[in-house]
Enzyme design. Structure first.
Site: not given
Lengths: 429, 429
Positions: A254, A257, A322-323, A356, A415
């Site tokens: 991670q 990145h 996220e993960h 991934d 209506h």
């Protein structure tokens, strides 16, 4: 890197709203493309990408896509096809159909599901152009049945034939139907409002730099957008049964990145915490991207030692990662208590890298704590629903008084009358 | 009102982005509430709503909700409960569950579905406070399983007990769990960022004036929002079999909402076009809200005479209307060709008012052409999904080479190593 109890840790996260100058620049570009179309698009491409194109050159021709296949590694294509097949198979399982409920009195209620008609995908240029992300963006749209899927990506600086052949092959394999060499805020504006060369789309997906993100925010409403991606995060929840080497490897995958990425271990075991810290150091030493990874670990990494596993679960739910990897004796025991995470990886062999690239579930996940309210990219994101209502005269007669009463209470006499006119003994034909 | 062929007609629609002054005002309010919490919230409530409150007075007490039941009409409550039951029953049918797919090699892939934890609903004050909209917003969240549903609504000007009892009853019936007397951009900011009195939510729903809409846009990202509602629209697609009186009544029921509302008839029949025009005039004469309705018809109304039904369908798909009524000999014949509409009403007895109040499908629909990419409010809007990935050692061994190849192509060596370390003969524990 933070190392200590849960109380002392706070994950610093900011949404990307850009500076006023960046927002003003984007607003000007978007407005110009909206007003002038291709002329503005080509002007900005010349200015920002140093590439002079005619309108006809915007679209990537079929021959260039064919030629890309000659340039890429055959093993790469094979792996890509296997990944694509897995992604397709997983997303097929998400697919839902139109349903209707027909009642004895002739009432019919339902939901009609249909694919969006035309979707745009932004693919960044340079090193951030990931073939895997092309698959992850395009395949859910394809499975939903979207007939027109348009890719835009910046022309390589200075050249007209500069799009990475691996991206072209990934796009072709995934099922992109049109490709254009144009990038930046100007490409987003073209997708949103359309130009003579690039017809407007209904939704824009895909990551990009700050200008692309701000442009997506600016056109939201005129078209739909996917989420605005923040930096990537992983949280590993582990106990003494876990292998510290696996955990460190996943945290570094991670961290490599970018410097904004965040990798966090949450564990009640002080022993594991120390072992992972040592492994991180050992593995970092030989990692090609160690400069990025060590900055990321320093600024956004953490090893949190909790009082027990229950506090560990609380920390995870607060982080809404996220993960999330759960590497404990019995991961299923904890699964039901995890309220919020983009993707959950269970057990020692479910490295995040498996998700991934290959397993099938989408790698486009809610970042920055937005898993609190959003979801992995999925087939629903490319479907639109319409309610379906068919009332019979019998049903209308039964419900007319209630409808008229509620409508009149809200001051909407028209209506009430629209219902009553149908019961006035007119024939209704 | 436009009356003529399809070529000459263009529905004028603008998204509400506000003036720079309005945006600046909203930004200031949002920032102040974010920074100062309750203090700013109460200050703006005093300034804009002329109501001075203590923090304790923000929350509507249980007694006030009980007292509201004494003040409202019993028949109203009965009709409301029937409507709520219908809405609940329809939305129950949308509900989906967590699924997993377990494979022989030990791989498990799936999607975990969970309700959002806390949702906020904005209810406007004054005449725009519609009990029916409270039901339509709250019930899907309730059906999704959201445990905390928070309503905010402006205090009545000058008073502390001024919330419409009909709104309080609708909220209680629908299942709102907390109610606060606070409105405007300041209420949206409080829901998004939380104050001491009002904890933050994960998603904000509900309509409001331009300041509320701009505030929702401003906090989007920190929390989720529903769509930003534009003016209401109806398109009626009809042939000679339709009753012009019904069509005119339905068009007027849309036009009476507000001057920005739009009512459009699309028909290949010149005879029907003339008859509807005459009916519109006749029915308008006695409509209580005729001033609003006639302005709306004048500015945004249209009767479009197409060459044939096929052109009629094209016009509908281009308009992407919020509401579509199909009043033709055989509405099901055309249904499959309708690509884009928020809600579709079939046949002579399916007045839009049936769907607005009672049938069960949601009346919160994509306006302003956004049916191209968005959907009626539904249960999915209150669920979040997590991917689930469990790989076995066997599966990892099979896929490792492909994963590593794709990762290394993207320059992410750490990803490749995270897979390979698990196959190095370490025990993995």
């Amino acid at each position: 890197m933070y190392k200590g109890p849960a109380q002392g840790f706070k994950l610093e996260r900011e949404n990307e709203y850009g500076t006023p100058a960046q927002n003003a620049a984007v607003a000007e570009i978007v407005e110009a493309v909206r007003r002038e179309g291709d002329a503005a698009l080509l002007r900005y491409t010349a200015a920002f990408d140093k590439t002079t194109l005619t309108p006809e050159e915007l679209r990537v021709p079929q021959e260039e896509i064919q030629a890309a296949y000659e340039k890429v590694d055959a093993q790469f294509v094979e792996a890509l096809r296997q990944a694509a097949a897995n992604i397709r198979s997983f997303h097929e399982k998400q697919k839902r159909s139109t349903w209707v409920d027909v009642q004895p009195d002739g009432t019919m209620l339902g939901m009609v599901l249909r694919p969006l008609r035309r979707v745009g995908l932004y693919v960044p240029g340079g090193k951030a152009a990931y073939p895997s992300s092309v698959l992850m963006n395009v395949i859910p749209a394809k499975v939903a049945g979207v007939p027109e899927i348009v890719m835009v990506t910046p022309p390589a600086t200075g050249g007209r034939q500069g799009i990475d052949p691996y991206i072209l092959v990934a796009a072709a394999e995934a099922g992109v139907t049109e490709m254009y060499r144009v990038g930046g805020a100007q490409a987003v504006a073209a997708l949103a409002y359309g130009t003579d060369s690039i017809p407007a789309v209904d939704k824009i997906c895909g990551p990009g730099n700050i200008y692309v993100a701000l442009a997506k925010r600016a056109v939201f409403g005129a078209v739909d957008i996917d989420s605005i991606a923040g930096p990537s995060e992983i949280v590993v929840l582990a106990d003494d049964s876990a292998d510290p080497g696996y955990i460190a490897a996943d945290m570094l995958s991670q961290a490599e990145h970018d410097e904004m990425a965040s990798a966090v271990l949450v564990t009640p075991s002080a022993k594991l915490a120390d072992a992972v810290a040592a492994e991180l150091e050992r593995q970092l030493a030989t990692l090609p991207r160690r400069e990025i990874a060590s900055k990321s670990m320093e600024q956004h990494g953490a090893i949190i030692v909790t009082q027990d596993m229950s506090e560990g679960v609380d920390v995870v739910n607060k982080l809404a990662p996220e993960h999330l990897e759960i590497m404990t004796e019995d991961p299923l025991e904890l699964l039901g208590r995890i309220e919020t995470a983009g993707a959950i990886f269970l057990g020692p062999y479910s490295a995040e890298a498996v998700g991934d690239y290959f397993a099938g579930p989408n790698h486009i996940l809610p970042t920055n704590g937005t898993a609190r309210f959003s979801s992995p990219l999925n087939v629903d994101d490319f479907l639109k629903k319409s309610s379906l209502i068919r009332y019979s005269k019998e049903a209308l007669r039964r419900d007319a008084a209630g409808i008229a009463l509620l409508a009149r209470h809200e001051g909407l006499e028209g209506h009430a009358r629209a219902v009553e006119i149908r019961l006035e003994g007119r024939d209704g034909k």
